[in-house]
Write a protein that holds these residues in place. Structure first.
Motif, PDB file in Angstrom:
ATOM      1  N   MET A  53       0.830  -1.204   0.000  1.00 40.14           N
ATOM      2  CA  MET A  53       0.000   0.000   0.000  1.00 40.14           C
ATOM      3  C   MET A  53       0.864   1.254   0.000  1.00 40.14           C
ATOM      4  N   HIS A  54       2.005   1.203   0.684  1.00 38.09           N
ATOM      5  CA  HIS A  54       2.900   2.363   0.697  1.00 38.09           C
ATOM      6  C   HIS A  54       3.402   2.682  -0.716  1.00 38.09           C
ATOM      7  N   GLU A  55       3.806   1.650  -1.446  1.00 41.68           N
ATOM      8  CA  GLU A  55       4.252   1.860  -2.827  1.00 41.68           C
ATOM      9  C   GLU A  55       3.111   2.402  -3.683  1.00 41.68           C
ATOM     10  N   ARG A  56       1.928   1.882  -3.450  1.00 46.00           N
ATOM     11  CA  ARG A  56       0.758   2.334  -4.207  1.00 46.00           C
ATOM     12  C   ARG A  56       0.547   3.832  -4.033  1.00 46.00           C
ATOM     13  N   LYS A  57       0.533   4.294  -2.782  1.00 42.89           N
ATOM     14  CA  LYS A  57       0.268   5.708  -2.523  1.00 42.89           C
ATOM     15  C   LYS A  57       1.366   6.599  -3.102  1.00 42.89           C
ATOM     16  N   GLN A  58       2.623   6.171  -2.956  1.00 45.06           N
ATOM     17  CA  GLN A  58       3.718   6.980  -3.487  1.00 45.06           C
ATOM     18  C   GLN A  58       3.643   7.095  -5.002  1.00 45.06           C
ATOM     19  N   LEU A  59       3.378   5.988  -5.684  1.00 43.14           N
ATOM     20  CA  LEU A  59       3.314   6.027  -7.145  1.00 43.14           C
ATOM     21  C   LEU A  59       2.125   6.854  -7.623  1.00 43.14           C
ATOM     22  N   MET A  60       0.997   6.750  -6.936  1.00 46.98           N
ATOM     23  CA  MET A  60      -0.166   7.555  -7.316  1.00 46.98           C
ATOM     24  C   MET A  60       0.145   9.045  -7.205  1.00 46.98           C
TER      25      MET A  60
END
Length: 199
Positions: A90-97
């Motif tokens: 989820m952390h990677e998801r938020k950063q990429l978004m």
């Protein structure tokens, strides 16, 4: 020339109990596509997330999904989007978004939507980015949250200038217009001043 090219939409993986929420999600996706703006979102094919993507795709818009591998394995990823990034957490998801987007709009949702919204606002507050953050206040959904943001400010936990960074409208066109003209507040080295006060 617009500085906004892609808008990240935070919203629920559920459709909620009010049909107005799903209609608003579909309409927002379609509106952004008609404006020539790409949509970045959580990559799902369910709930308001799916409605946003389907709305943008119905107007031949660019739709970029970002979904954690664990959710992709549950077959929750949207198969029709322009690009679907599968990430590890989820952390990677938020950063990429955040990295892929020039602005952010929150629609109705639950814990996950608020998590994304407030992390993005916190990063704006700390000057980790300078991108506009808006709430599309569908059928007054965010009225209670806005009252609490005001409560935090009145109690000295949130500077009024930072509270004002939450752009709120119930019409997508009006919200986008405010996002286009948004400039983050110049509060100087407020973090350094805060640290000095604590000494």
């Amino acid at each position: 020339m617009s500085r906004l090219r892609r808008i990240c939409v935070y919203c629920g993986s559920s459709s909620g109990s009010d049909p107005a929420h799903r209609r608003a999600a579909h309409d927002l996706g379609a509106f952004l596509a008609r404006c020539g703006l790409g949509v970045v979102y959580g990559g799902g094919n369910v709930g308001l997330m799916g409605a946003v993507a389907d709305g943008a795709l119905s107007e031949n818009g660019e739709v970029i999904g970002v979904i954690p591998r664990s959710l992709m394995e549950k077959e929750l990823g949207h198969g029709g989007v322009t690009q679907l990034h599968v990430v590890g957490s989820m952390h990677e998801r938020k950063q990429l978004m955040v990295d892929l987007s020039d602005g952010f709009i929150a629609l109705p949702g639950g814990f996950g939507t608020l998590d994304e919204l407030f992390e993005t606002l916190t990063w704006l507050q700390l000057s980790f980015h300078d991108k506009p953050v808006g709430l599309l206040n569908v059928a007054g959904f965010f009225d209670g949250l806005l009252a609490f943001i005001s409560h935090m400010s009145q109690n000295g936990f949130l500077k009024p200038e930072h509270a004002a960074c939450v752009l709120v409208e119930n019409d997508p066109a009006a919200l986008l217009e405010r996002m286009e003209s948004f400039r983050p507040p110049d509060l100087g080295k407020w973090i350094e001043r805060l640290a000095a006060e604590a000494r």
